[in-house]
Design an enzyme around this catalytic site. Structure first.
Site, PDB file in Angstrom:
ATOM      1  CG  ASP B  16      30.129  17.281 -29.532  1.00 45.86           C
ATOM      2  OD1 ASP B  16      31.140  17.512 -28.830  1.00 45.86           O
ATOM      3  OD2 ASP B  16      29.109  17.986 -29.499  1.00 45.86           O
ATOM      4  NE  ARG B  96      20.819  18.542 -40.186  1.00 43.71           N
ATOM      5  CZ  ARG B  96      22.089  18.753 -39.911  1.00 43.71           C
ATOM      6  NH1 ARG B  96      23.041  18.136 -40.618  1.00 43.71           N
ATOM      7  NH2 ARG B  96      22.440  19.569 -38.936  1.00 43.71           N
ATOM      8  CG  ASP B 125      19.374  19.358 -37.396  1.00 41.48           C
ATOM      9  OD1 ASP B 125      18.653  19.621 -38.379  1.00 41.48           O
ATOM     10  OD2 ASP B 125      20.272  20.110 -36.988  1.00 41.48           O
ATOM     11  CB  SER B 180      24.911  25.350 -31.153  1.00 44.16           C
ATOM     12  OG  SER B 180      24.585  24.248 -31.965  1.00 44.16           O
TER      13      SER B 180
END
Lengths: 406, 406, 406, 406
Positions: B16, B96, B125, B180
């Protein structure tokens, strides 16, 4: 001390409260009314009648309060996912308001002017009994023998028994334990003995309600719990009363080694104490309730509940069930539970109570929006940009003006 | 769209983000800088270099951030006993801010005017990356390809790869999973697939970091965790760096079936989603930290921490690590941790992480006061009467004036 | 844009919303329903009918909502002593939920699929209208012309009027003011113009609802306000409806120079803005309500209310009246108001609204206990020793173990 | 009672504490050390020396603590915009921790084993003195004569004086007042007398520090207050020490009729009491501080401060200044004050302290974004749509599933 005419005593039928009966009669020269309740402590309450009679008590109350206890106290508390200090499920705390309420009601019925209990002057229970008593009958006289008398050792107590012909077999079986214990349908607790060293591991033979995870079955048990408005009303499809729910879950939980806890907690009177607890059913309910809420509660009400919970737990732990602040918090909590209905599926296995599925007709989970697959326009990803941009605006302005950034 | 000159991309080396490299180059006609970090996701990061080069990237950053991640983000968060919505240990959320910070630092170093990431427009996210980016560099341009492009299905993505000669084996092995996933030293997460039905039990072969409790050893493992000022600094007496602590606890926790979680959570963007998580080390740390606090924290600071925690968790979950409110809360939390030092002994067994002992030179547990035995006057039980009487006064006055009592 | 068939517009009758009528008709080729409400803004609403007719509107709603507004929105909010950021009485915020509700109800009655309003894209009001709309009718389409059109200056707006034959005298008188204003029974607000410099003092001729303290009478006015369950039901003994209470207090407050406020506030969209407000009646109600609560609320519920208030204010300010979290907080607040009844006497003088007396049959003030004179044993001063000793216990233990003491 | 060797007494030089000197000497047969501090109560402290000497005191401490008091106690408290129960500025509460600290320090210096004070057993001050004492010296003995002796009426006190040759002119002038009063640089308080009827208006001649609004000048006074990191450091450009700031503002505030307050409050010991207060300077500081924060604080830290404030106020009111929870809250508060610098301009007029301007180099007010005029693209109004849409998502999902909407 002669101004007390009649006192209602929370009477277990055990040795200590039997001594209290006699001590009250002697010290206050007053009549004693005994009140013994079955709140699921796992001992017969009927034998207390003969013992009280033997002590000369004329008004004897023996009651089965199990349903009321779970329905009106335990379940409302679990609606808030209540935990004290991150760990403790408040098993002792939640039983006291009901006892206090019945003590006062019986005082009113029998024309008693005082109540009494067997809690020591170091613990939380004296506070819970007495705050309840004062809140419900402001002029009541409270007698707490452990704070007054000089029977401060087991030897003195035994001597008093002998002197007053109190049969020593009034001593309940559990008192042979080196631990100070308390039990009701929600839990059993252990304090004292080697537990007074917080580094010492509890001995396996202390635990009474659950097998160890090691001893639990090698295959898991699954249960399905049906909630209505925040309370469990059925297990595996079978409708049950509140106390039956808890009895059933205690059994299956205990069988699977669930609900043991070993903590150091902060008492309201200002000291730390170490306690061990078995709360098999409560441990299951807590997780299941959170799971059904995860589907059915709005995010912001869920978060607000989480923020209020520690205060609510403190209120109950400290003995303020019968207070305006508890009612205020309960009103907020109960307002959120209208749609907390559905079914939670749990796996019980060697100490683990794991949620493996949840469903509800009131579910706010929207698969068509949450999906990783094509959502057919249910959610416009471009909305996220504006959402983020405006949420970031205050941070960007600050950074643009040179504010600390990290 | 031609105003972007250079963009720093959070690049995993997977398919991706490889597509994103190409798409950014094409769409914005700009240079792409890739940034790949080892934060303990369990995959080699070095291979990302060749892949980036193959895509024509000239400035390639590959970094080992594991120690910084645990020391400056995970550990500060655990000082607050942080849990989101009663269950989630914030494994994704806490990684993050560090990525966002490095993206911005690299943008500053390389003269880039934009940053980019591979998060979708439905999740948390994107918010966390972008709030961090804006907070640290208010004028930065953020490019979120998933919100912009039309490669909205796997088929279109594959077609794009073929068209642009992106080797399909860039697709990492884990992407063959129907889920995922996201991983770092604190946890691995699973979403999507059959999990989109909250009633469906997760399949055993989904889990990657832990054995099931059933498969875990039949004998318990004991560990002793040494805390200093709220953080673990040694295991079984061996001094370790922050990330080594977590690696070690992930191993022993995972081996004992600890740290699996299956929940429905509320995303910041407004939807509910179902996620499964494995957080073996974090699960152990949380309980151990509460245990060492139970000895060393004052009651009122402990309770205040509990009241602030849900807000702190929300701040981190929603992506506001780099905010004044997080710094404000952290200041309060860190102030309490000065004395949170000592040793916790834990028993790990088939999914259970149980505290069995705790000791500390900073302990506030006072055995001489708490004891059920004679305390030699350390505590005057008569004080309890006045304590209760005055705490009851407001309730008594209200009841005396006829207020609602129950 | 052709998918809108009928839109209900919050129509003031002024120039801006008249332009919006035309713009909606043109842009969306749809029917427009106008809704004009009297919520005490101090202007005739009936003239809006002719204007709407002149613009070709067939369904025209003109309503007097003053009583509903005060009874169901303003009064419930004041029960919480609600203030945003320590100063602002939420005069604009609290009017929006009612408008949103009526917009949706009218949409349902008239079969409209959209609603529209004249709020800009920078402010809070767009959020409040739209969150309300979406909460009450999730599929509604919202049209916010100020975020869509290009009539971004007064010149362009005037040109549009000329082009479309909208009579410029639709421009209401108040628009000649250099300020952006908003009014309802609770307040009138001013923004923009010289107020955009937070250092600049507001000009005296800006204020419309109150005289300056300097111009107010030289002798005070006294009023007696009668509360029932937290709401004012009579002034000086005269029973009044909710909106009559507020009208009366606005008059007497404004005459005495009460209720001016000049602040910088934080908008939900992320920026700071400077606003001036006149809230004469609300300022009086707030102080009076606190005074009657000071007699009739229990301490702990009062403190809990104070802790929840900032959150409640934020919920309303941000536009979440129609949300589960508002209902949850309201349930808690309303639970406390059952006994908030009695009379407060206030002195109004040149900007000061001072409580000078309060009485209540539900009073918890106990003169026999509080007195400095002999209390005949109502309170035992010796109880204080135990109270203090146990409250100090945790501090003493910590100090005894060498903890930081200052 | 013979185990006390030396006691440090908080000695005002007035009649009551002079009696206490003698009573301590007699009752405990111990040495008395007197401690008299100038904390701005407005009376000479030096005369206390001769009085103490006349009573046979050998160790006499007389100190000017005004600067320390304001700098280390009053100002830190105002950083939080602290108000108890919505009204009270905590003037008495905040002086006690300093007195307690000095009592203990002097006990340590002089080898005293006890401290004593003249507060009654009904009030908050005994709690504040004693909690402070125990927190700072856990083994200290506290003697509270009012809880012990039988001098429970003025007559008995006077008889004791005569008997022991205590000159009655030790009775300070202020004691001729029918009120119980307390004063320090922050405020003067009045309790008792006719104030015990909460419906009775305070008499004009009770107030001592301020003129009535009616008597204040007919023209306003303007002041400019310069803040640095949350504290005022200059007035009208003149740099001042902390206590000079407060003295100056008390003067100008009192001259303009500012800072009178008449409330019913909830004491920590459980009763309600009625008190009147004059806090001229504090009233000005509170509003000014909020004004400078309105420019310089981030929204979320400001809101979090507002949510924590009631707790912080309660901690101080109840006497827990010397506690871990106060330090924890202070750490959070102080973290936010780094940028709270700038100038506030206030108008003082007949009881009104009105903010009319504020400016700061740390201002987060961004005129270019907030403007109603053309903002040249600083803010993209279209972002608001996504912001609202995602904030509404949870509400829309709930409504779409038929949840209660209003």
């Amino acid at each position: 001390m002669s101004d007390v005419k009649k006192v209602v005593l929370a009477y277990s039928g055990g040795l200590d409260t039997s001594v209290i009966v006699k001590w009250l009669q002697e010290t206050y020269n007053c009549e004693v009314v005994t009140f013994t309740a079955d709140i699921g402590q796992g001992e017969e309450v009927e034998p207390a009648r003969a013992k009280a009679q033997a002590l000369g008590v004329k008004e004897i109350y023996i009651e089965d309060l199990r349903e009321e206890f779970v329905r009106d106290y335990v379940f409302p508390m679990f609606r808030a996912n209540t935990i004290y200090e991150g760990e403790y499920l408040l098993g002792t705390s939640i039983a006291r308001p009901l006892i206090a309420k019945r003590l006062i009601e019986i005082a009113n019925e029998t024309g008693a002017d005082a109540i009494s209990h067997g809690a020591t002057g170091k613990g939380n229970d004296q506070v819970r009994f007495e705050l309840g008593g004062y809140a419900l009958k402001p002029g009541v006289k409270v007698i707490a023998p452990w704070r007054e008398w000089d029977l401060t050792s087991r030897e003195k107590l035994m001597a008093y028994c002998e002197e007053h012909n109190i049969p020593v077999d009034f001593s309940s079986k559990k008192k042979k334990s080196p631990y100070s214990m308390d039990a009701n349908l929600l839990h059993i607790s252990y304090e004292g003995g080697i537990l007074e060293d917080p580094w010492a591991e509890a001995e396996e033979d202390m635990w009474r309600w659950s097998v160890s995870p090691e001893q639990a079955p090698d295959t898991p048990t699954y249960v399905e719990l049906t909630f209505e408005k925040g309370d469990i009303v059925a297990i595996d499809g079978e409708a049950l009363k509140a106390h039956e729910v808890l009895e059933r879950l205690n059994k299956v939980g205990g069988d699977n080694g669930i609900g043991r806890l070993d903590i150091v907690e902060n008492r309201y009177v200002g000291m730390k104490s170490r306690g061990c607890y078995e709360t098999p059913g409560g441990t299951i309910i807590l997780r299941a309730h959170r799971a059904i809420e995860s589907l059915t509660l709005d995010r912001e009400e869920a978060h607000l509940k989480d923020q209020l919970m520690p205060k609510y737990a403190e209120v109950i732990y400290n003995g303020y069930w019968w207070s305006p602040e508890r009612r205020m918090l309960q009103a907020a909590i109960d307002e959120t539970q209208k749609n907390v209905s559905g079914v939670v599926r749990m796996k019980l296995y060697k100490g683990n109570a794991t949620v493996v599925g949840r469903k509800s007709e009131q579910s706010l989970f929207d698969e068509s929006i949450a999906t990783f697959e094509d959502d057919a326009g249910a959610y416009n990803q471009k909305d996220a940009e504006g959402f983020i941009k405006l949420n970031a605006l205050r941070l960007r302005i600050a950074a643009g003006k040179g504010r600390q950034q990290s």
